[in-house]
Design a protein around this motif. Structure first.
Motif, PDB file in Angstrom:
ATOM      1  N   HIS A 151      10.400 -13.003   3.870  1.00 57.89           N
ATOM      2  CA  HIS A 151       9.428 -12.038   4.569  1.00 57.89           C
ATOM      3  C   HIS A 151       7.856 -12.347   4.878  1.00 57.89           C
ATOM      4  CE1 HIS A 151       7.961 -10.407   1.104  1.00 57.89           C
ATOM      5  NE2 HIS A 151       9.176 -10.014   0.545  1.00 57.89           N
ATOM      6  N   PRO A 152       7.052 -11.588   5.836  1.00 60.49           N
ATOM      7  CA  PRO A 152       5.631 -12.171   5.750  1.00 60.49           C
ATOM      8  C   PRO A 152       4.929 -11.624   4.687  1.00 60.49           C
ATOM      9  CG  PRO A 152       6.457 -11.147   7.856  1.00 60.49           C
ATOM     10  CD  PRO A 152       7.576 -10.779   6.674  1.00 60.49           C
ATOM     11  N   ALA A 153       5.188 -10.779   3.723  1.00 57.61           N
ATOM     12  CA  ALA A 153       4.348 -10.505   2.707  1.00 57.61           C
ATOM     13  C   ALA A 153       4.124 -11.501   1.879  1.00 57.61           C
ATOM     14  CB  ALA A 153       4.776  -9.247   2.082  1.00 57.61           C
ATOM     15  N   VAL A 154       2.963 -11.280   1.070  1.00 58.46           N
ATOM     16  CA  VAL A 154       2.623 -12.506  -0.194  1.00 58.46           C
ATOM     17  C   VAL A 154       3.669 -12.618  -1.238  1.00 58.46           C
ATOM     18  CG1 VAL A 154       1.131 -13.112  -1.771  1.00 58.46           C
ATOM     19  CG2 VAL A 154       0.242 -12.444   0.340  1.00 58.46           C
ATOM     20  N   ASP A 155       4.153 -11.196  -1.885  1.00 62.21           N
ATOM     21  CA  ASP A 155       4.987 -10.917  -3.045  1.00 62.21           C
ATOM     22  C   ASP A 155       6.324 -11.041  -2.577  1.00 62.21           C
ATOM     23  OD1 ASP A 155       6.281 -10.047  -5.029  1.00 62.21           O
ATOM     24  OD2 ASP A 155       5.543  -8.085  -5.123  1.00 62.21           O
ATOM     25  N   PRO A 156       7.141 -12.219  -3.051  1.00 57.89           N
ATOM     26  CA  PRO A 156       8.497 -12.105  -2.396  1.00 57.89           C
ATOM     27  C   PRO A 156       9.514 -10.707  -2.682  1.00 57.89           C
ATOM     28  CG  PRO A 156       8.285 -13.517  -4.369  1.00 57.89           C
ATOM     29  CD  PRO A 156       6.738 -13.051  -3.921  1.00 57.89           C
ATOM     30  N   GLY A 157       9.213 -10.103  -3.753  1.00 60.54           N
ATOM     31  CA  GLY A 157       9.780  -8.830  -4.414  1.00 60.54           C
ATOM     32  C   GLY A 157       9.374  -7.453  -3.408  1.00 60.54           C
ATOM     33  N   ALA A 158       8.307  -7.616  -2.493  1.00 56.41           N
ATOM     34  CA  ALA A 158       7.740  -6.624  -1.542  1.00 56.41           C
ATOM     35  C   ALA A 158       8.645  -5.866  -0.786  1.00 56.41           C
ATOM     36  CB  ALA A 158       6.712  -7.106  -0.869  1.00 56.41           C
ATOM     37  N   LEU A 159       9.618  -6.624   0.040  1.00 55.83           N
ATOM     38  CA  LEU A 159      10.604  -5.872   0.853  1.00 55.83           C
ATOM     39  C   LEU A 159      11.624  -5.119   0.074  1.00 55.83           C
ATOM     40  CD1 LEU A 159      11.916  -5.066   3.555  1.00 55.83           C
ATOM     41  CD2 LEU A 159      12.918  -7.517   3.557  1.00 55.83           C
ATOM     42  N   SER A 160      12.163  -5.830  -0.920  1.00 58.74           N
ATOM     43  CA  SER A 160      13.090  -4.984  -2.093  1.00 58.74           C
ATOM     44  C   SER A 160      12.409  -3.830  -2.563  1.00 58.74           C
ATOM     45  CB  SER A 160      13.600  -5.987  -2.945  1.00 58.74           C
ATOM     46  OG  SER A 160      14.511  -6.899  -2.383  1.00 58.74           O
ATOM     47  N   GLN A 161      11.214  -3.837  -3.013  1.00 62.97           N
ATOM     48  CA  GLN A 161      10.492  -2.810  -3.438  1.00 62.97           C
ATOM     49  C   GLN A 161      10.399  -1.673  -2.686  1.00 62.97           C
ATOM     50  OE1 GLN A 161       9.672  -2.464  -6.944  1.00 62.97           O
ATOM     51  NE2 GLN A 161       9.391  -0.322  -6.366  1.00 62.97           N
ATOM     52  N   TYR A 162       9.951  -2.062  -1.411  1.00 66.24           N
ATOM     53  CA  TYR A 162       9.815  -1.024  -0.021  1.00 66.24           C
ATOM     54  C   TYR A 162      11.187  -0.306  -0.102  1.00 66.24           C
ATOM     55  CZ  TYR A 162       8.862   0.482   4.614  1.00 66.24           C
ATOM     56  OH  TYR A 162       8.666   1.273   5.774  1.00 66.24           O
ATOM     57  N   VAL A 163      11.906  -1.012   0.173  1.00 66.26           N
ATOM     58  CA  VAL A 163      13.350  -0.500   0.476  1.00 66.26           C
ATOM     59  C   VAL A 163      13.486   0.655  -0.707  1.00 66.26           C
ATOM     60  CG1 VAL A 163      15.921  -0.734   0.440  1.00 66.26           C
ATOM     61  CG2 VAL A 163      14.271  -2.276   1.986  1.00 66.26           C
ATOM     62  N   THR A 197      -5.350 -11.451   2.368  1.00 67.87           N
ATOM     63  CA  THR A 197      -5.039 -11.388   0.945  1.00 67.87           C
ATOM     64  C   THR A 197      -5.819 -12.372   0.199  1.00 67.87           C
ATOM     65  OG1 THR A 197      -2.851 -10.976   1.022  1.00 67.87           O
ATOM     66  CG2 THR A 197      -3.332 -11.427  -0.853  1.00 67.87           C
ATOM     67  N   ALA A 198      -5.908 -13.496   0.557  1.00 70.45           N
ATOM     68  CA  ALA A 198      -6.723 -14.756  -0.304  1.00 70.45           C
ATOM     69  C   ALA A 198      -8.560 -14.312  -0.012  1.00 70.45           C
ATOM     70  CB  ALA A 198      -6.326 -16.169   0.404  1.00 70.45           C
ATOM     71  N   ARG A 199      -8.598 -13.769   1.161  1.00 70.53           N
ATOM     72  CA  ARG A 199      -9.884 -13.574   1.736  1.00 70.53           C
ATOM     73  C   ARG A 199     -10.053 -12.562   2.599  1.00 70.53           C
ATOM     74  NH1 ARG A 199     -13.124 -18.440   4.409  1.00 70.53           N
ATOM     75  NH2 ARG A 199     -12.714 -19.572   2.502  1.00 70.53           N
ATOM     76  N   PRO A 200     -10.289 -11.347   1.891  1.00 73.85           N
ATOM     77  CA  PRO A 200     -10.310  -9.923   2.812  1.00 73.85           C
ATOM     78  C   PRO A 200     -11.372 -10.042   3.578  1.00 73.85           C
ATOM     79  CG  PRO A 200      -9.883  -9.427   0.465  1.00 73.85           C
ATOM     80  CD  PRO A 200     -10.290 -11.007   0.356  1.00 73.85           C
ATOM     81  N   SER A 201     -12.423 -10.698   3.618  1.00 73.10           N
ATOM     82  CA  SER A 201     -13.551 -10.655   4.706  1.00 73.10           C
ATOM     83  C   SER A 201     -13.206 -11.423   6.032  1.00 73.10           C
ATOM     84  CB  SER A 201     -14.907 -11.459   4.292  1.00 73.10           C
ATOM     85  OG  SER A 201     -14.741 -12.896   3.973  1.00 73.10           O
ATOM     86  N   LEU A 202     -11.905 -12.335   5.790  1.00 76.76           N
ATOM     87  CA  LEU A 202     -11.343 -12.870   7.092  1.00 76.76           C
ATOM     88  C   LEU A 202     -10.735 -11.732   8.084  1.00 76.76           C
ATOM     89  CD1 LEU A 202      -9.824 -16.170   5.998  1.00 76.76           C
ATOM     90  CD2 LEU A 202     -11.893 -15.928   7.702  1.00 76.76           C
ATOM     91  N   ARG A 203     -10.380 -10.657   7.574  1.00 78.36           N
ATOM     92  CA  ARG A 203      -9.915  -9.530   8.488  1.00 78.36           C
ATOM     93  C   ARG A 203     -10.290  -9.643   9.879  1.00 78.36           C
ATOM     94  NH1 ARG A 203     -10.013  -5.870   5.456  1.00 78.36           N
ATOM     95  NH2 ARG A 203      -7.801  -5.639   4.548  1.00 78.36           N
TER      96      ARG A 203
END
Length: 410
Positions: free
Chosen positions: A77-89, A36-42
């Protein structure tokens, strides 16, 4: 960093900017933050794990114990946004646990993690291999020797398992010799078969003990829980104050790594259960099929087709004994890592504020980061904190401050 899949076994084909050892939630959190911070690292990250798959070991552990819900709330959870899992649900209209603090159902959490892996194109980052040795390679680089080849990593992040089972002294010798005794990490409930007419002893008072007791009862067994103290109810395995400044500010002021280790050990204490698991045990054992003996294991011996166990001043006959006595992290459990780390406190490495082992390019995550992150280092909260710190050190980017405060029960 890539792997050559054109023919034969998967092989390391070049050096790596970042090597991550392990492919569990801790590793996924770090990689998610870095990319997320540096996409080129993928394409410059390699993840080494014997399974060759993200979260396979994690998922198999949950499957073996038939754990249907996590203990951590949905903001961890592992995602950057703490609300990401709740939003996914919400977006996927997936089921919720409806337990206090909204912990996610296991299959929902797995689905969410898979969505991260797919959307960020991380599937190919994992190489099926085992680390054989780690050696300094000059200029703060590390030579990583694996079963899939040898390469040099500019940054190495240890997110692998270095845990050893904790076994009560009277059981140590018999554990290796008797098929009637198993550590909880080795019990495979789906493949146990019927236990009608059997008596199962479960040693331990934590959530794992609860799952083992429920699993044994579901298969027809009578169950005795042997706990060192009366069952203690706690929503999380550490008090919420350890997830923020309430306790961590004072912890960070402690100069001595040994003192920090002692404080963290005390904070974790012994095994505890969320109230919902304790209520379930009481309900399912209301007919006397699940009982609790408070006390230490005093002796254990094979007696005919069963076991003769003395605990808490009582004599118990059983056909099986399952140890829900936990595991302990220890760098010495892995020869490769133990060789690289010089300073530790009872197996927990001494690291700096960026989670780096002094004088190396090696970072610690999970419980091995306890001396810096505190007693919740091994939890999903700890995965997020470690990921942020390591990401900031490697990329120079401090992702948005983690606003994942413990929600109110609901």
């Amino acid at each position: 960093m890539t792997a050559d899949n054109r023919s034969g076994p998967e092989q390391v084909s070049s050096d790596a900017e970042v090597c991550v050892v392990g492919a569990g939630p801790q590793a996924l959190a770090v990689v998610t933050h870095l990319v997320t911070a540096r996409p080129s690292l993928r394409d410059e990250i390699v993840v080494i794990d014997p399974s060759g798959e993200w979260l396979q070991t994690w998922q198999s552990q949950f499957d073996r114990l038939e754990i249907g819900v996590l203990r951590s709330p949905s903001v961890h959870h592992p995602a950057v946004d703490p609300g990401a899992l709740s939003q996914y649900v919400a977006d996927k209209r997936m089921p919720r646990s409806n337990l206090p603090y909204d912990p996610p159902l296991t299959h929902v959490f797995t689905s969410f993690c898979n969505s991260i892996i797919e959307s960020m194109q991380l599937r190919a980052s994992v190489i099926a291999a085992r680390v054989i040795s780690l050696d300094p390679a000059g200029h703060e680089r590390t030579r990583v020797t694996t079963t899939a080849g040898v390469f040099v990593a500019r940054q190495l992040i240890w997110a692998g398992s270095t845990r050893t089972p904790t076994v009560p002294a009277p059981i140590v010798e018999l554990l290796a010799a008797s098929p009637k005794i198993a550590h909880g990490s080795d019990v495979d409930l789906p493949n146990i078969g019927p236990l009608d007419g059997h008596h199962v002893i479960v040693v331990g008072g934590g959530l794992t003990a609860g799952h083992l007791a429920v699993g044994a009862r579901a298969r027809g067994a009578d169950v005795t829980l042997v706990t060192r103290r009366p069952i203690v109810e706690r929503d999380f395995d550490v008090e919420p104050g350890w997830l923020g400044p309430r306790h961590l500010d004072g912890y960070s002021q402690l100069r001595s790594p040994t003192r920090r280790f002692e404080v963290a050990q005390t904070a974790r204490g012994g095994g505890t259960m969320p109230s919902w698991m304790h209520r379930r045990l009481e309900l399912e054992g209301s007919d006397g099929s699940i009982t609790n003996v408070v006390g230490e294991i005093e002796s254990i011996a094979e007696c005919g087709a069963g076991l003769d166990i003395r605990a808490g001043g009582q004599r118990i006959n059983a056909g099986h004994c399952w140890l829900a006595t936990g595991t302990r992290p220890d760098i010495r459990a892995d020869i490769a890592l133990g060789h690289l780390v010089d300073e530790h406190v009872d197996g927990i490495p001494v690291i700096d504020s960026s989670l780096r082992v002094s004088g190396t390019n090696v970072f610690m995550t999970g419980s091995l980061a306890t001396i810096e992150l505190g007693p919740a280092a091994g939890n999903l909260w700890g995965a997020r904190m470690a990921a942020r710190k390591i990401c900031r050190e490697i990329t120079g980017t401090d992702l948005a401050p983690d606003a994942a405060a413990i929600p109110t029960p609901g």
